[in-house]
Design an enzyme around this catalytic site. Sequence first.
Site, PDB file in Angstrom:
ATOM      1  N   SER A   1      -6.416  89.000  45.170  1.00 33.80           N
ATOM      2  CA  SER A   1      -7.089  90.136  46.130  1.00 33.80           C
ATOM      3  C   SER A   1      -7.279  91.323  45.120  1.00 33.80           C
ATOM      4  O   SER A   1      -6.674  92.006  44.433  1.00 33.80           O
ATOM      5  CB  SER A   1      -5.965  90.622  47.111  1.00 33.80           C
ATOM      6  OG  SER A   1      -6.831  91.358  48.197  1.00 33.80           O
ATOM      7  N   GLU A   2      -8.836  91.837  45.398  1.00 30.12           N
ATOM      8  CA  GLU A   2      -9.379  92.589  44.173  1.00 30.12           C
ATOM      9  C   GLU A   2      -8.961  94.051  44.310  1.00 30.12           C
ATOM     10  O   GLU A   2      -9.018  94.786  43.395  1.00 30.12           O
ATOM     11  CB  GLU A   2     -10.856  92.609  44.116  1.00 30.12           C
ATOM     12  CG  GLU A   2     -11.378  92.971  45.463  1.00 30.12           C
ATOM     13  CD  GLU A   2     -11.961  92.074  46.477  1.00 30.12           C
ATOM     14  OE1 GLU A   2     -11.013  90.846  46.775  1.00 30.12           O
ATOM     15  OE2 GLU A   2     -12.796  92.158  47.303  1.00 30.12           O
TER      16      GLU A   2
END
Lengths: 216, 216, 235, 235
Positions: free
Chosen positions: B46-47
């Site tokens: 998840s960035e």
Amino acid sequence: MPWTRDQIAARAAKELREGLYVNLGIGIPTLVPNFIPAGMKVQLQSENGMLGMGPFPYEGDEDADVINAGKQTITELPTTSYFSSAESFAMIRGGHIDLSILGALQVAQNGDLANWAIPGKIVKGMGGAMDLVAGVRKVIVVMEHVSKDGPKLLRDCGLPLTGSRVVDMVITDLGVFQIDKIGSNVMRLVEIADGVTLDEIKSKTEATFDIRVAGN
Amino acid sequence: MPWTRDQIAARAAKELREGLYVNLGIGIPTLVPNFIPAGMKVQLQSENGMLGMGPFPYEGDEDADVINAGKQTITELPTTSYFSSAESFAMIRGGHIDLSILGALQVAQNGDLANWAIPGKIVKGMGGAMDLVAGVRKVIVVMEHVSKDGPKLLRDCGLPLTGSRVVDMVITDLGVFQIDKIGSNVMRLVEIADGVTLDEIKSKTEATFDIRVAGN
Amino acid sequence: MGKVFENARDAIDGLVNDGTTLMAGGFGLCGVPGALIEAVKETGARNLTVISNNAGVDGVGLGILLETRQIRKMISSYVGENKRFAQQYLSGELELEFNPQGTLAERIRAGGAGVPAFYTRTGVGTVIAEGKEVREFGGEKYLMELGLRADVSLVHAWKADTEGNLVFRKAARNFNPIMATAGGVTVVQVEHLLEPGALDPDSIHTPGIYVDRIVHVPNVAKHIEQRTVRKRPNA
Amino acid sequence: MGKVFENARDAIDGLVNDGTTLMAGGFGLCGVPGALIEAVKETGARNLTVISNNAGVDGVGLGILLETRQIRKMISSYVGENKRFAQQYLSGELELEFNPQGTLAERIRAGGAGVPAFYTRTGVGTVIAEGKEVREFGGEKYLMELGLRADVSLVHAWKADTEGNLVFRKAARNFNPIMATAGGVTVVQVEHLLEPGALDPDSIHTPGIYVDRIVHVPNVAKHIEQRTVRKRPNA
């Protein structure tokens, strides 16, 4: 009488202030912590990835994973943090270290510094010296005023440079010089060691310098 | 019959392999984890700074500090690690994420992608989409084949681009297309949804495409 | 299928050939992947390019690959402590590229982060600037430096889980985490190998995504270059 | 003399004036320095430039500075969740600079690390490339992006010692550590304030050198934007 190495270090320690973050080179700079005034908190950074350097360990307490940039065994403090080499030099390059105190082979009157390549000897590399002088906010050189080859405070450095216009102050066994890195190309003599004469300094200095000694 | 959203996600899941590191966009991509084959380990990034994303928390177990890039509450796994936004995008930009599965408004036959600015609506920003398509090794788009405005697989994108020549594969409700990002400017139809005709795909596709469907 | 290999030789197997470019973590002899360097020696591969801050000392660390003359080129910041290095360099056998330590670290970080080039003040007006683009930003001069990657990165870590999440110990961290990001294949020797879940997810220095192969080396030899001590005060 | 301040107002005192550029950590509403943003509101300073990945939601986070119209310009990657933002933007009151999230993060990291500019593939061939230098490395095109700094950085941390060493919690880390490095003055609100020695020196995310002022905010309000859950299986 010229200052001893300890006296040079003690004079450099007068430039310290509460809360400063400082990186020390090898040689005379390693003596500076001995002269930090009692109660003054100064954090020492070691460019291999440590902030908050403690003294040498007691005999038998050496930890191979706790070394400084000189590869000497040292100790932690309660304030210590570790980080990678990239983070360490981000800290240095980003201007977060307030003060670097290091030795020199030559300093020019415009603040040029040569301290990594010794003529006639095999070149070992610059390590972190170029990053330190380019990134740290204030750079103080501590060194003997002359070498066996002659003056070290020069009009121009003859040796390969560590950095161009990077030195703010030079403390030698004879006195203290300020350098205006971005302005005039002239050093300023601001302090003379007790018993040293101005004539002696003049005779041992190639660099052009003004004189602004307190009391003169 | 065209594939459902779940069937599109299931088809995308067939591109997963043991040990892959994957970033999923919002919308149909969030359905993909439901179709990861039992026993296959895939790590989801998840960035916003998390590797090893777990499922939604049980009711009452939500932690405001554990969210994904869609700002949804999620959970940790035993493999989870957290890191800063800079490290997260170093991971993305540096080509360490194997696969990104994301939605699109338009895809051009050369791999151009438009998925961040919607005409006639206020622009909310590209978030991490431009970084993901520029940095991740393989980019798969999952989307409806047409929108209410017409074909989405185009010769050229009319909307502002997210990235130029970045899409490797498009999975729609009608079939699967491969794109040669660096070579020919032509898509290749490689799979048709059961019961969908080639004529239907042709009529709903503006992009030029070859046909290389297994069994054809 | 997993990332964990039986021994250092297996962990290196197939990765190191003549002409391979390696990164090796460590500062001085601290945090050096010694077991993996030994395994590289055993491959017999020659003409290696090695990116490492230092070159070990005679017989320890990268010193053993200098002994066997497997290294053709070093990219380093300081190589002071190695006599064999000096001999091979002076004879022309060994090529040497000096990088300022911070530039070296940032080039590696950039290589791992997909940044092909960046600008730094370090080295402006010195020999390091030769052949490099000089550019002004805000009236100050900077050098352009390029990102650096390697075929294989050799890393020493303190703790790892089997997923490849890494934790380094104290000043043994140094170049290891950035090199882990910049190798086509990253191989890690680790003092303590743990199951997933054993590491605090807030305290992982290197996420497992960067780690391809792990070998457990429980009783690693740690060397001290400069043993400096003070006297214990009498109790 | 120390870094610890009594309350958020004191911690901000003298730092924020008309036209000041601020960085504010957080992703969505996670890890946002809410108490410090409240203190900025109380200063009444106007024409602020705020660098933050998002703009909060109405009435929470940076939303409260939009409500008071203290912000003139935002540098962000995504501002979707804020109606007031849309109104002010459409009316021309508010200037907006979009940066891709990874470019924004790297620009801030560069600003803190003394890197004035770097190259990235992100945004090549898009509107983001307009007016920027495009340059090829190894046959691929990259954009030049500039380092980014602020007058003041506002940071939310989980734990701090009085020296300013910081530890962040889970995904609340996000932009906070890099912004701590890129502010002329960095102010931190922290959930748990500890004495030096209480934090593991291997697990400190932000060394104290980056932190100028600390305020202890023990019962910070944490907001959830998208509460997503699954049903607990019956026991």
